[in-house]
Design a protein around this motif. Structure first.
Motif, PDB file in Angstrom:
ATOM      1  N   ILE A   9      -5.527 -11.715 -15.681  1.00 28.57           N
ATOM      2  CA  ILE A   9      -6.375 -10.575 -15.982  1.00 28.57           C
ATOM      3  C   ILE A   9      -5.546  -9.644 -16.857  1.00 28.57           C
ATOM      4  O   ILE A   9      -4.414  -9.308 -16.493  1.00 28.57           O
ATOM      5  CB  ILE A   9      -6.828  -9.878 -14.696  1.00 28.57           C
ATOM      6  CG1 ILE A   9      -7.597 -10.884 -13.835  1.00 28.57           C
ATOM      7  CG2 ILE A   9      -7.703  -8.660 -15.026  1.00 28.57           C
ATOM      8  CD1 ILE A   9      -7.998 -10.366 -12.481  1.00 28.57           C
ATOM      9  N   ASN A  29     -10.557  -1.960 -19.739  1.00 29.90           N
ATOM     10  CA  ASN A  29      -9.834  -1.836 -18.471  1.00 29.90           C
ATOM     11  C   ASN A  29      -8.701  -2.841 -18.485  1.00 29.90           C
ATOM     12  O   ASN A  29      -8.783  -3.890 -19.115  1.00 29.90           O
ATOM     13  CB  ASN A  29     -10.774  -2.095 -17.298  1.00 29.90           C
ATOM     14  CG  ASN A  29     -11.429  -3.458 -17.383  1.00 29.90           C
ATOM     15  OD1 ASN A  29     -11.557  -4.028 -18.474  1.00 29.90           O
ATOM     16  ND2 ASN A  29     -11.840  -3.986 -16.258  1.00 29.90           N
ATOM     17  N   VAL A  30      -7.628  -2.520 -17.808  1.00 30.37           N
ATOM     18  CA  VAL A  30      -6.532  -3.464 -17.675  1.00 30.37           C
ATOM     19  C   VAL A  30      -6.055  -3.453 -16.225  1.00 30.37           C
ATOM     20  O   VAL A  30      -6.381  -2.545 -15.461  1.00 30.37           O
ATOM     21  CB  VAL A  30      -5.345  -3.118 -18.611  1.00 30.37           C
ATOM     22  CG1 VAL A  30      -5.675  -3.453 -20.047  1.00 30.37           C
ATOM     23  CG2 VAL A  30      -4.929  -1.684 -18.470  1.00 30.37           C
ATOM     24  N   MET A  31      -5.304  -4.491 -15.891  1.00 31.75           N
ATOM     25  CA  MET A  31      -4.835  -4.599 -14.508  1.00 31.75           C
ATOM     26  C   MET A  31      -3.361  -4.927 -14.473  1.00 31.75           C
ATOM     27  O   MET A  31      -2.896  -5.875 -15.113  1.00 31.75           O
ATOM     28  CB  MET A  31      -5.652  -5.684 -13.788  1.00 31.75           C
ATOM     29  CG  MET A  31      -5.281  -5.852 -12.341  1.00 31.75           C
ATOM     30  SD  MET A  31      -6.551  -6.738 -11.425  1.00 31.75           S
ATOM     31  CE  MET A  31      -7.691  -5.436 -11.021  1.00 31.75           C
ATOM     32  N   ARG A  32      -2.643  -4.095 -13.752  1.00 27.46           N
ATOM     33  CA  ARG A  32      -1.212  -4.346 -13.547  1.00 27.46           C
ATOM     34  C   ARG A  32      -0.944  -4.147 -12.065  1.00 27.46           C
ATOM     35  O   ARG A  32      -1.172  -3.062 -11.541  1.00 27.46           O
ATOM     36  CB  ARG A  32      -0.367  -3.377 -14.377  1.00 27.46           C
ATOM     37  CG  ARG A  32      -0.594  -3.562 -15.857  1.00 27.46           C
ATOM     38  CD  ARG A  32       0.211  -2.596 -16.707  1.00 27.46           C
ATOM     39  NE  ARG A  32      -0.154  -2.753 -18.115  1.00 27.46           N
ATOM     40  CZ  ARG A  32       0.355  -2.016 -19.099  1.00 27.46           C
ATOM     41  NH1 ARG A  32       1.254  -1.095 -18.843  1.00 27.46           N
ATOM     42  NH2 ARG A  32      -0.035  -2.205 -20.357  1.00 27.46           N
ATOM     43  N   TRP A  33      -0.486  -5.219 -11.420  1.00 36.49           N
ATOM     44  CA  TRP A  33      -0.280  -5.152  -9.970  1.00 36.49           C
ATOM     45  C   TRP A  33       0.863  -4.208  -9.672  1.00 36.49           C
ATOM     46  O   TRP A  33       1.984  -4.432 -10.117  1.00 36.49           O
ATOM     47  CB  TRP A  33      -0.013  -6.554  -9.408  1.00 36.49           C
ATOM     48  CG  TRP A  33      -0.660  -6.693  -8.092  1.00 36.49           C
ATOM     49  CD1 TRP A  33      -0.048  -6.629  -6.869  1.00 36.49           C
ATOM     50  CD2 TRP A  33      -2.063  -6.874  -7.844  1.00 36.49           C
ATOM     51  NE1 TRP A  33      -0.990  -6.763  -5.888  1.00 36.49           N
ATOM     52  CE2 TRP A  33      -2.227  -6.909  -6.446  1.00 36.49           C
ATOM     53  CE3 TRP A  33      -3.187  -6.975  -8.652  1.00 36.49           C
ATOM     54  CZ2 TRP A  33      -3.474  -7.069  -5.841  1.00 36.49           C
ATOM     55  CZ3 TRP A  33      -4.426  -7.135  -8.065  1.00 36.49           C
ATOM     56  CH2 TRP A  33      -4.553  -7.173  -6.678  1.00 36.49           C
ATOM     57  N   VAL A  79     -11.308 -10.106 -21.076  1.00 40.45           N
ATOM     58  CA  VAL A  79     -10.485  -9.574 -19.991  1.00 40.45           C
ATOM     59  C   VAL A  79      -9.569 -10.663 -19.422  1.00 40.45           C
ATOM     60  O   VAL A  79      -8.539 -10.380 -18.839  1.00 40.45           O
ATOM     61  CB  VAL A  79     -11.384  -8.967 -18.881  1.00 40.45           C
ATOM     62  CG1 VAL A  79     -12.179 -10.059 -18.157  1.00 40.45           C
ATOM     63  CG2 VAL A  79     -10.562  -8.160 -17.889  1.00 40.45           C
ATOM     64  N   THR A 101      -3.917   0.085  -9.890  1.00 41.63           N
ATOM     65  CA  THR A 101      -3.827  -1.326 -10.265  1.00 41.63           C
ATOM     66  C   THR A 101      -4.730  -1.635 -11.451  1.00 41.63           C
ATOM     67  O   THR A 101      -4.331  -2.295 -12.394  1.00 41.63           O
ATOM     68  CB  THR A 101      -4.167  -2.198  -9.049  1.00 41.63           C
ATOM     69  OG1 THR A 101      -3.162  -1.973  -8.053  1.00 41.63           O
ATOM     70  CG2 THR A 101      -4.172  -3.667  -9.402  1.00 41.63           C
ATOM     71  N   GLU A 102      -5.938  -1.132 -11.400  1.00 43.99           N
ATOM     72  CA  GLU A 102      -6.814  -1.228 -12.569  1.00 43.99           C
ATOM     73  C   GLU A 102      -6.896   0.153 -13.198  1.00 43.99           C
ATOM     74  O   GLU A 102      -6.995   1.154 -12.482  1.00 43.99           O
ATOM     75  CB  GLU A 102      -8.225  -1.681 -12.169  1.00 43.99           C
ATOM     76  CG  GLU A 102      -9.151  -1.833 -13.368  1.00 43.99           C
ATOM     77  CD  GLU A 102     -10.602  -2.108 -12.979  1.00 43.99           C
ATOM     78  OE1 GLU A 102     -10.942  -1.907 -11.797  1.00 43.99           O
ATOM     79  OE2 GLU A 102     -11.381  -2.508 -13.855  1.00 43.99           O
ATOM     80  N   CYS A 126      -6.859   0.508  -6.154  1.00 43.16           N
ATOM     81  CA  CYS A 126      -7.886   0.825  -7.144  1.00 43.16           C
ATOM     82  C   CYS A 126      -8.675   2.053  -6.719  1.00 43.16           C
ATOM     83  O   CYS A 126      -8.832   2.316  -5.536  1.00 43.16           O
ATOM     84  CB  CYS A 126      -8.845  -0.351  -7.317  1.00 43.16           C
ATOM     85  SG  CYS A 126      -8.064  -1.789  -8.073  1.00 43.16           S
TER      86      CYS A 126
END
Length: 478
Positions: free
Chosen positions: A110, A141-145, A70, A156-157, A36
RNA sequence: CGGGGCGUAGCGCAGCCUGGUAGCGCGCCUGCCUUGGGCGCAGGAAGUCGGAGGUUCGAAUCCUCUCGCCCCGACCA
């Protein structure tokens, strides 16, 4: 990395150049959270300008903003098979809340994207064909590992906008998908000064859960492609999963036809890699955080007079709508400031000193060509605005010439391999995922998209020799 | 997940091999000076040496474990 050290050059090490530029231009920095980043004010200002512009375009096309949670119930994601398979490896899951483990089946993910949770709402909103179309956008905002991250390009975010729409007919949904892609093209070219290729992605590159994905693809200065925006024709996949249906004009129940489309903070990375040089960030004037910096030169009483004039000039520029900063810091010399503002991507500087005042002039220097121009003070404001406009145009022209000079038709696999690192390769492909995969494994080249404005003429696949409906863009890509 | 690198002052690093007062450059603070392409001088503040355990009279330094970040590959906007 002392502050007065030069950046590595793009020639030496493009990657290192980029990473250092982002940090030293104060656009973003690493955080203590793996993968991040912290978006710094100088970078966030660009994002705000992107938002402002795009948001206006979305409103113009009838879309409204809304906001969805979220946290997305894990079971929602599982309702659309392709979707869950595509995103599963990249999910961050909330399994403890309020100090207690959440039972299996009640966990949250998330959001990696919001098709599912938005459809949960859409299915309530839509009853009749009279409720359509539904035209919603969300800034979020979004989160993808991610296994491997890169400032702005893949974190990641990240921040983005996601448009989600419902339509009565397939044709309307398709039209919407293409309309928003076109919106992205206009934004990329007119605001980012970044030429893009619009076209359709192959099935293996399309969004998980979509029927068709379209993209805008740009070429960075290292000749690699960057997917800068996508627009998806979702068909009825999510509608069926969430029972998003309406009573039609025929009195029957129908599933809605849907689209989704998004661009992210990745655009900032695109902007950087399209225009910047070895001295630092070059930003297109329409999106730059600061367009003009006025640098005050002189000491004592002379300086006071210069400052008064500079402040007055800056006020006039602001009235004209320019984003302006006056630098009156007398602990740094002018030379130092020139380097610093070049690094940070201020579009233009205005130097003003006692000698200028005596001649009723000032010095204007554009960030991209660094030519000093002496301008009579009464014309300074007009001239600044005109130079910024010209710079905006020149950046696009230059970027387009760069890309066009590195776009080739290739007609054999040997030629393709030889030119693998040279830019965009227009080649015939038999359309099979197996061939696409083999080309990727053997050459590192991936299909970018099938350009709309490239006339599709039949030919033979460069690898297999089988029939090809027309050329598609291959390139190394981010 | 594999391969590599790095954790010592805000930043960049040296010191470690051969254990013994915590160092350099930049930045920062104070004062003077200077200002048209990275000024100068003088003084000053600032560090649980990533963390835990161990060896030792004594550990940044040796040993064990651990955490984190970055880079390179496989997945992805």
């Amino acid at each position: 990395m002392a502050s007065n050290e030069k950046l590595p050059t793009r020639e030496q090490d493009f990657n290192e150049w980029y990473v250092q530029l982002v940090q030293r231009a104060k656009l973003a920095d690493y955080s203590d959270v793996k993968g991040c980043m912290v978006i710094l004010p100088n970078g966030y200002a660009i994002w705000e300008n992107i938002q402002k512009t795009l948001d206006g375009m979305f409103k113009e096309t009838g879309h409204q903003n809304a906001y969805f949670p979220v946290l997305i119930p894990e079971r929602y994601l599982q309702l659309e098979k392709e979707h869950v398979e595509g995103f599963n490896p990249q999910l961050a899951i909330v399994s403890v809340a309020g100090g207690k483990p959440l039972p299996e089946g009640e966990r949250y993910v998330i959001r990696p994207t919001s098709e599912t949770i938005i459809n949960a709402s859409f299915s309530k909103w839509v009853q009749s064909y009279r409720d359509l179309p539904v035209l919603i956008n969300q800034w979020a905002n979004v989160m993808r590992w991610e296994m491997r991250t890169r400032l702005f390009l893949r974190t990641t975010e990240f921040l983005w906008q996601e448009g989600h729409t419902c339509h009565e007919t397939e044709a309307e949904a398709e039209e919407e998908t293409r309309r928003m892609l076109e919106c992205y093209r206009v934004f990329a070219e007119d605001y980012m000064a970044m030429p893009v290729i619009t076209g359709r992605k192959t099935d293996s590159e399309k969004f998980a859960g979509a029927d068709r994905t379209y993209s805008i693809e740009a070429m960075m200065q290292d000749k690699k492609a960057l997917q800068a925006g996508t627009s998806h024709m979702l068909g009825q996949n999510f509608a069926k999963a969430f029972k998003t249906q309406f009573q039609g004009r025929d009195g029957q129940q129908h599933f809605v036809w849907q689209t989704s489309w998004g661009v992210s903070t990745r655009l900032i990375g695109a902007l950087i890699m399209t225009h910047s040089d070895d001295a630092g960030l070059v930003a297109p004037p329409r999106l730059a955080a600061t367009q003009v910096v006025l640098i005050i030169i002189g000491k004592g009483e002379e300086r006071a007079a210069v400052k008064a004039k500079a402040v007055a000039l800056a006020a006039d520029m602001k009235k004209k709508g320019l984003r302006v900063k006056v630098d009156d810091d007398d602990s740094k010399g002018p030379g130092f400031k020139y380097y610093e503002y070049e690094l940070q991507g201020v579009c233009m500087r205005l130097e003003l000193g006692p000698k200028d005042l005596a001649k009723d002039q000032c010095v204007l220097v554009r960030r991209d060509d660094k030519q000093k121009v002496f301008v009579p003070l009464p014309e300074a404001v007009e001239k600044s605005a005109a130079m910024l406009e010209q710079m905006q145009k020149d950046l696009f022209t230059k970027a387009k010439a760069f890309r066009d000079a590195r776009t080739f038709e290739v007609n054999s696999y040997e030629e393709m391999k030889a030119k693998a690192d040279d830019g965009f390769l227009l080649a015939h492909w038999d359309g099979s995922p197996e061939t696409e995969k083999r080309i990727k494994e053997e050459t590192g080249l991936t299909t970018r998209n099938r350009p709309f404005d490239l006339k599709q003429e039949p030919g033979k696949c460069v690898l297999t020799g089988k029939d090809s409906p027309g050329r598609i863009v291959f390139s190394k890509a981010y």
